[in-house]
Design a protein around this motif. Sequence first.
Motif, PDB file in Angstrom:
ATOM      1  N   SER A 189      11.640  -0.750  -2.162  1.00 18.28           N
ATOM      2  CA  SER A 189      10.359  -0.095  -1.874  1.00 18.28           C
ATOM      3  C   SER A 189       9.174  -1.044  -2.081  1.00 18.28           C
ATOM      4  CB  SER A 189      10.191   1.189  -2.690  1.00 18.28           C
ATOM      5  OG  SER A 189       9.995   0.903  -4.046  1.00 18.28           O
ATOM      6  N   ILE A 190       9.252  -1.906  -3.091  1.00 19.67           N
ATOM      7  CA  ILE A 190       8.183  -2.898  -3.305  1.00 19.67           C
ATOM      8  C   ILE A 190       8.132  -3.861  -2.123  1.00 19.67           C
ATOM      9  CG2 ILE A 190       7.503  -4.904  -4.701  1.00 19.67           C
ATOM     10  CD1 ILE A 190       8.513  -3.287  -7.173  1.00 19.67           C
ATOM     11  N   THR A 191       9.289  -4.331  -1.693  1.00 21.98           N
ATOM     12  CA  THR A 191       9.356  -5.244  -0.548  1.00 21.98           C
ATOM     13  C   THR A 191       8.719  -4.607   0.678  1.00 21.98           C
ATOM     14  OG1 THR A 191      11.394  -6.281  -1.342  1.00 21.98           O
ATOM     15  CG2 THR A 191      10.902  -6.500   0.999  1.00 21.98           C
ATOM     16  N   LEU A 192       9.130  -3.385   0.992  1.00 19.07           N
ATOM     17  CA  LEU A 192       8.602  -2.707   2.183  1.00 19.07           C
ATOM     18  C   LEU A 192       7.091  -2.532   2.088  1.00 19.07           C
ATOM     19  CD1 LEU A 192      11.386  -0.023   2.677  1.00 19.07           C
ATOM     20  CD2 LEU A 192      10.893  -1.972   4.186  1.00 19.07           C
ATOM     21  N   SER A 193       6.610  -2.119   0.927  1.00 24.89           N
ATOM     22  CA  SER A 193       5.182  -1.891   0.741  1.00 24.89           C
ATOM     23  C   SER A 193       4.376  -3.164   0.977  1.00 24.89           C
ATOM     24  CB  SER A 193       4.926  -1.358  -0.667  1.00 24.89           C
ATOM     25  OG  SER A 193       3.544  -1.263  -0.914  1.00 24.89           O
ATOM     26  N   VAL A 194       4.786  -4.258   0.352  1.00 21.86           N
ATOM     27  CA  VAL A 194       4.014  -5.507   0.456  1.00 21.86           C
ATOM     28  C   VAL A 194       4.173  -6.150   1.839  1.00 21.86           C
ATOM     29  CG1 VAL A 194       3.723  -7.843  -0.482  1.00 21.86           C
ATOM     30  CG2 VAL A 194       4.035  -5.903  -2.040  1.00 21.86           C
ATOM     31  N   MET A 195       5.411  -6.273   2.306  1.00 19.75           N
ATOM     32  CA  MET A 195       5.620  -6.967   3.586  1.00 19.75           C
ATOM     33  C   MET A 195       4.940  -6.270   4.758  1.00 19.75           C
ATOM     34  SD  MET A 195       9.521  -8.441   3.327  1.00 19.75           S
ATOM     35  CE  MET A 195       9.454  -9.422   4.827  1.00 19.75           C
ATOM     36  N   HIS A 196       4.948  -4.939   4.772  1.00 18.98           N
ATOM     37  CA  HIS A 196       4.302  -4.222   5.874  1.00 18.98           C
ATOM     38  C   HIS A 196       2.783  -4.400   5.869  1.00 18.98           C
ATOM     39  CE1 HIS A 196       7.582  -2.409   8.016  1.00 18.98           C
ATOM     40  NE2 HIS A 196       8.094  -1.915   6.902  1.00 18.98           N
TER      41      HIS A 196
END
Length: 159
Positions: free
Chosen positions: A19-26
């Motif tokens: 979820s952290i990855t998705l939040s930041v990368m998007h």
Amino acid sequence: KKADCMNVSFITDPELKESITLSVMHQLPLWFSPPEDIDYKAKTHRNYPFFAVLDQGQPVAFAAVKIHNPYTADIYNIGVLEPYHHQGLGHQLMQAILDWCAKENFVFLTVKTLDESADYPPYDGTRAFYRKEGFLPLEVFPTFWDEGNPCLFLARTVK
């Protein structure tokens, strides 16, 4: 936003890593795309050593580390939200990774990024950041990703 008030955390929960990855990368479209690549990386990060920075509970930076062998770890993916650039957050993240690598007895830390021959300005700052953090270029792989995205392979010693 003062980066020195924020701490880097080592995250072990696979769902939180994703979820952290998705939040930041998007939120970083100049550096990360397309959406299916972001989704793939977010799932991959579930199994990697993972570091994150939260600001009042919201993810603002992360790094996933891939272990190549007993001597070498690789910054597989790293992202810092643009409003947090140039505040020392990337350096704090890198220091946490290096401390972890030293504790785990790695000798080298590597990273792959877009080579300057691609002439894509958002990555000028990325390469400058890695140079400032002590990384040196080892080789350019013109077709590692694809012909339009030449890969610059950099490394530094952990200690």
